[in-house]
Design a protein around this motif. Sequence first.
Motif, PDB file in Angstrom:
ATOM      1  N   ALA A   1       7.932  -0.535   4.228  1.00 55.55           N
ATOM      2  CA  ALA A   1       7.415   0.550   3.386  1.00 55.55           C
ATOM      3  C   ALA A   1       8.241   1.812   3.555  1.00 55.55           C
ATOM      4  CB  ALA A   1       5.947   0.811   3.733  1.00 55.55           C
ATOM      5  N   LEU A   2       8.582   2.159   4.798  1.00 51.91           N
ATOM      6  CA  LEU A   2       9.376   3.361   5.012  1.00 51.91           C
ATOM      7  C   LEU A   2      10.772   3.215   4.420  1.00 51.91           C
ATOM      8  CD1 LEU A   2       9.645   6.180   6.165  1.00 51.91           C
ATOM      9  CD2 LEU A   2      10.362   5.169   8.336  1.00 51.91           C
ATOM     10  N   ASP A   3      11.372   2.034   4.531  1.00 54.26           N
ATOM     11  CA  ASP A   3      12.670   1.811   3.889  1.00 54.26           C
ATOM     12  C   ASP A   3      12.590   2.100   2.393  1.00 54.26           C
ATOM     13  OD1 ASP A   3      14.317   0.908   6.086  1.00 54.26           O
ATOM     14  OD2 ASP A   3      13.245  -0.997   6.034  1.00 54.26           O
ATOM     15  N   ALA A   4      11.531   1.621   1.767  1.00 52.51           N
ATOM     16  CA  ALA A   4      11.380   1.828   0.323  1.00 52.51           C
ATOM     17  C   ALA A   4      11.236   3.307  -0.009  1.00 52.51           C
ATOM     18  CB  ALA A   4      10.174   1.050  -0.190  1.00 52.51           C
ATOM     19  N   VAL A   5      10.491   4.046   0.808  1.00 50.87           N
ATOM     20  CA  VAL A   5      10.312   5.474   0.553  1.00 50.87           C
ATOM     21  C   VAL A   5      11.607   6.243   0.807  1.00 50.87           C
ATOM     22  CG1 VAL A   5       9.159   7.560   1.406  1.00 50.87           C
ATOM     23  CG2 VAL A   5       7.830   5.500   0.894  1.00 50.87           C
ATOM     24  N   LEU A   6      12.332   5.921   1.864  1.00 46.22           N
ATOM     25  CA  LEU A   6      13.602   6.612   2.125  1.00 46.22           C
ATOM     26  C   LEU A   6      14.614   6.328   1.022  1.00 46.22           C
ATOM     27  CD1 LEU A   6      13.968   6.117   5.987  1.00 46.22           C
ATOM     28  CD2 LEU A   6      13.256   8.173   4.757  1.00 46.22           C
ATOM     29  N   ARG A   7      14.597   5.119   0.487  1.00 47.50           N
ATOM     30  CA  ARG A   7      15.468   4.813  -0.651  1.00 47.50           C
ATOM     31  C   ARG A   7      15.079   5.654  -1.858  1.00 47.50           C
ATOM     32  NH1 ARG A   7      15.171  -1.204  -2.895  1.00 47.50           N
ATOM     33  NH2 ARG A   7      13.076  -0.427  -3.372  1.00 47.50           N
ATOM     34  N   LEU A   8      13.779   5.754  -2.123  1.00 49.95           N
ATOM     35  CA  LEU A   8      13.294   6.584  -3.224  1.00 49.95           C
ATOM     36  C   LEU A   8      13.697   8.044  -3.014  1.00 49.95           C
ATOM     37  CD1 LEU A   8      11.019   6.532  -5.684  1.00 49.95           C
ATOM     38  CD2 LEU A   8       9.689   7.710  -3.943  1.00 49.95           C
ATOM     39  N   ASP A   9      13.454   8.569  -1.826  1.00 52.45           N
ATOM     40  CA  ASP A   9      13.785   9.963  -1.521  1.00 52.45           C
ATOM     41  C   ASP A   9      15.270  10.233  -1.698  1.00 52.45           C
ATOM     42  OD1 ASP A   9      11.216  10.703  -0.934  1.00 52.45           O
ATOM     43  OD2 ASP A   9      11.457  10.687   1.240  1.00 52.45           O
ATOM     44  N   THR A  10      16.102   9.337  -1.179  1.00 50.97           N
ATOM     45  CA  THR A  10      17.547   9.572  -1.139  1.00 50.97           C
ATOM     46  C   THR A  10      18.212   9.388  -2.492  1.00 50.97           C
ATOM     47  OG1 THR A  10      17.627   8.894   1.182  1.00 50.97           O
ATOM     48  CG2 THR A  10      19.708   8.853  -0.041  1.00 50.97           C
ATOM     49  N   HIS A  11      17.792   8.382  -3.238  1.00 55.39           N
ATOM     50  CA  HIS A  11      18.533   8.017  -4.448  1.00 55.39           C
ATOM     51  C   HIS A  11      17.876   8.466  -5.747  1.00 55.39           C
ATOM     52  CE1 HIS A  11      21.268   5.654  -1.967  1.00 55.39           C
ATOM     53  NE2 HIS A  11      20.187   5.251  -1.314  1.00 55.39           N
ATOM     54  N   ALA A  16       0.814  -1.224   0.000  1.00 58.22           N
ATOM     55  CA  ALA A  16       0.000   0.000   0.000  1.00 58.22           C
ATOM     56  C   ALA A  16       0.839   1.261   0.000  1.00 58.22           C
ATOM     57  CB  ALA A  16      -0.926  -0.004   1.225  1.00 58.22           C
ATOM     58  N   VAL A  17       2.168   1.102  -0.048  1.00 63.20           N
ATOM     59  CA  VAL A  17       3.029   2.272   0.137  1.00 63.20           C
ATOM     60  C   VAL A  17       2.952   3.235  -1.041  1.00 63.20           C
ATOM     61  CG1 VAL A  17       5.101   1.144  -0.820  1.00 63.20           C
ATOM     62  CG2 VAL A  17       5.342   3.028   0.816  1.00 63.20           C
ATOM     63  N   ALA A  18       2.765   2.741  -2.262  1.00 70.21           N
ATOM     64  CA  ALA A  18       2.706   3.641  -3.416  1.00 70.21           C
ATOM     65  C   ALA A  18       1.525   4.600  -3.287  1.00 70.21           C
ATOM     66  CB  ALA A  18       2.613   2.843  -4.711  1.00 70.21           C
ATOM     67  N   ASP A  19       0.368   4.068  -2.870  1.00 65.49           N
ATOM     68  CA  ASP A  19      -0.801   4.926  -2.688  1.00 65.49           C
ATOM     69  C   ASP A  19      -0.558   5.948  -1.580  1.00 65.49           C
ATOM     70  OD1 ASP A  19      -2.241   3.646  -4.667  1.00 65.49           O
ATOM     71  OD2 ASP A  19      -3.184   2.236  -3.287  1.00 65.49           O
ATOM     72  N   ALA A  34       5.982   3.379  -8.643  1.00 63.21           N
ATOM     73  CA  ALA A  34       5.652   2.004  -8.290  1.00 63.21           C
ATOM     74  C   ALA A  34       6.834   1.068  -8.501  1.00 63.21           C
ATOM     75  CB  ALA A  34       4.448   1.538  -9.107  1.00 63.21           C
ATOM     76  N   ALA A  35       7.565   1.264  -9.597  1.00 63.92           N
ATOM     77  CA  ALA A  35       8.708   0.400  -9.886  1.00 63.92           C
ATOM     78  C   ALA A  35       9.794   0.542  -8.826  1.00 63.92           C
ATOM     79  CB  ALA A  35       9.265   0.719 -11.273  1.00 63.92           C
ATOM     80  N   HIS A  36      10.083   1.783  -8.428  1.00 63.51           N
ATOM     81  CA  HIS A  36      11.132   1.995  -7.419  1.00 63.51           C
ATOM     82  C   HIS A  36      10.715   1.459  -6.055  1.00 63.51           C
ATOM     83  CE1 HIS A  36      14.448   4.422  -9.151  1.00 63.51           C
ATOM     84  NE2 HIS A  36      13.569   4.609 -10.118  1.00 63.51           N
ATOM     85  N   LEU A  37       9.482   1.686  -5.681  1.00 60.64           N
ATOM     86  CA  LEU A  37       9.042   1.244  -4.356  1.00 60.64           C
ATOM     87  C   LEU A  37       8.935  -0.278  -4.263  1.00 60.64           C
ATOM     88  CD1 LEU A  37       6.329   3.943  -3.526  1.00 60.64           C
ATOM     89  CD2 LEU A  37       8.647   3.755  -2.586  1.00 60.64           C
ATOM     90  N   ALA A  38       8.656  -0.935  -5.379  1.00 60.79           N
ATOM     91  CA  ALA A  38       8.508  -2.391  -5.374  1.00 60.79           C
ATOM     92  C   ALA A  38       9.827  -3.127  -5.560  1.00 60.79           C
ATOM     93  CB  ALA A  38       7.534  -2.813  -6.474  1.00 60.79           C
TER      94      ALA A  38
END
Length: 594
Positions: free
Chosen positions: A441-451, A393-396, A430-434
């Motif tokens: 979910a937060l790890d995926a978002v922090l990775r997206l934010d940072t990189h 549900a993290v993308a939404d 969606a591709a980056h978060l998955a």
Amino acid sequence: MCGISGEARFDGSRPDTAAVERMTGAMRSRGPDGEGLRPAGWVTVGHRRLTVIDLSDAAAQPMTREDLGLTLVFNGCVYNYPELREELISAGHTFRSTGDTEVILVAYAQWGERFVEHLVGMFAVALVDHRRDRLVLARDRLGIKPLYLAESPGRLRFASTLPALLRAGEVDTDIDPVALHHYLSWHSIVPAPRTVLRGVRKLPPATLRIVEADGRSRERVYWQPDYVRDPAHAGLTAEDWTAAVGDALRTAVRRRLVADVPVGVLLSGGLDSSMIVALLAEAGQHHLQTFSIGFSGRDGEAGDEFHYSDLVAAAFDTDHHRIRLGDEDLVPAVRRAVTAMTEPMGSHDVVAFHLLSEQVARHVKVAQSGQGADEVFAGYGYHQPLVDVARDAVADAFAEAFFDRTHDELARVVGPAHACPRDASREVLAAHLAAPGAETALDAVLRLDTHLMLPDDPVKRVDSMSMAWGLEVRTPFLDQDLVTLAATCPPEHKTAQGGKGVLKEVARSLLPAEVIDRPKGYFPVPALRNVDGPVRALVAEALAAPAARRRGLFRPEYVAELLAEPDRAQAAAGSNKLWQLGLLELWLQAHGID
């Protein structure tokens, strides 16, 4: 810190030296202390120099070692160059200079394509390997230093800025519909490899590109930390994490002191820059020069954070510079800042950084800054709720918190000729978060934010505005070892205390509690945040200009709706969207794109 440029030809003709000269000349502000040009067969490279390490002519670029068959231009700083130099000398190499440029060149001679993995710092590298007949391009791990590319049949051009490529000519300046979709969805962010122009791309962060003389090329990502829990850290307590993060941050701050000129600090008064001042003082830096900027307030909104920056400056006895500017300074500054942008950047604090950098550059050539802490340590308001969100549900949840507009809303904004038929921004998200390598979910978002997001928002903003004045800004919170450690840190330590909990615990032994526990602030520029007065007139003029009408980026009825200002509440809600549209047109017009 410099500006680099070059042209490679794959069709048997010689590179256009005049075009490289134009690109190099367009970056004079990035390197006001010297310039150089080097034809090297099928590649010609150019360089503008800002003298920070090894101020002698021995470190001038382009740098060639005939005995090694290598020519190099690079932009940035390698913080571990003294250690690498000793290691390379032990391996039998000799040096003719004392700086970091030659260390990169010799590191390639020693380790080949893996040379980049040995570099700790911020850099964009273009290296011509004469013996292997190849061009090597590389960008640092967090994308702190930019590298823009313009490819056409038989030719590749590259430069530290997009406007430099435009100066060379023959660039496809049509708007990229996917990039426009990103720009209007993600607070003006267009992540690599795209730019808003079809004919210009960016080398992504942490990427090595090998270009052969016949035009074939390949890329590889040489670094990507995993955002998962490391079994070696299983027994660490919250106190252990505080100690580990504190030690890594101390190392990051010390690394960024390497220079043959004084190093200052951009002190906003927030937690991040205040910690840098405290750690530099702890490391023995006395009479440190610190700089804060403030603007006129508006409708009860303060235009400065001097109260907090003054507290920190007094606590550590810095040589503090308060810079206060009025609204009358903003309109001319907007125009200058827009011209200096490597790409359109809609954040209102871009202009503040431009004005701040102008003042700071009068006193120092190098400064440390707190950019990146929020992305790395979960400092934004939308991070905390994500602790309880499921991965599927993290993308939404992220889109709800972060997107400026949905794909359906964009249909009301973008003119038909420039509309993207698919929801390109949601697809990338969606591709980056998955992707594998993120535990929660937060790890995926922090990775997206940072990189993905960070290199093309605060990092690009600071690089563009500081280098417009020949100021080198270093960002300790984007140290590769600190980022790697933070990626493995359990999310609850980062989201504690309203965000950046582990950093706040490190700070408690360093800073006054009032600085640590204050509400989160942002660079306050009320006149730009509200897009009123002369700034509003400037934006309206840009959106009504003949070039804007011919281009047809935005639907006239949508622009009219934003400009109508039916009541103050709606105006405040829509002002950032108005600024975003106007800023893009201002940038296109400033660079002669019709």
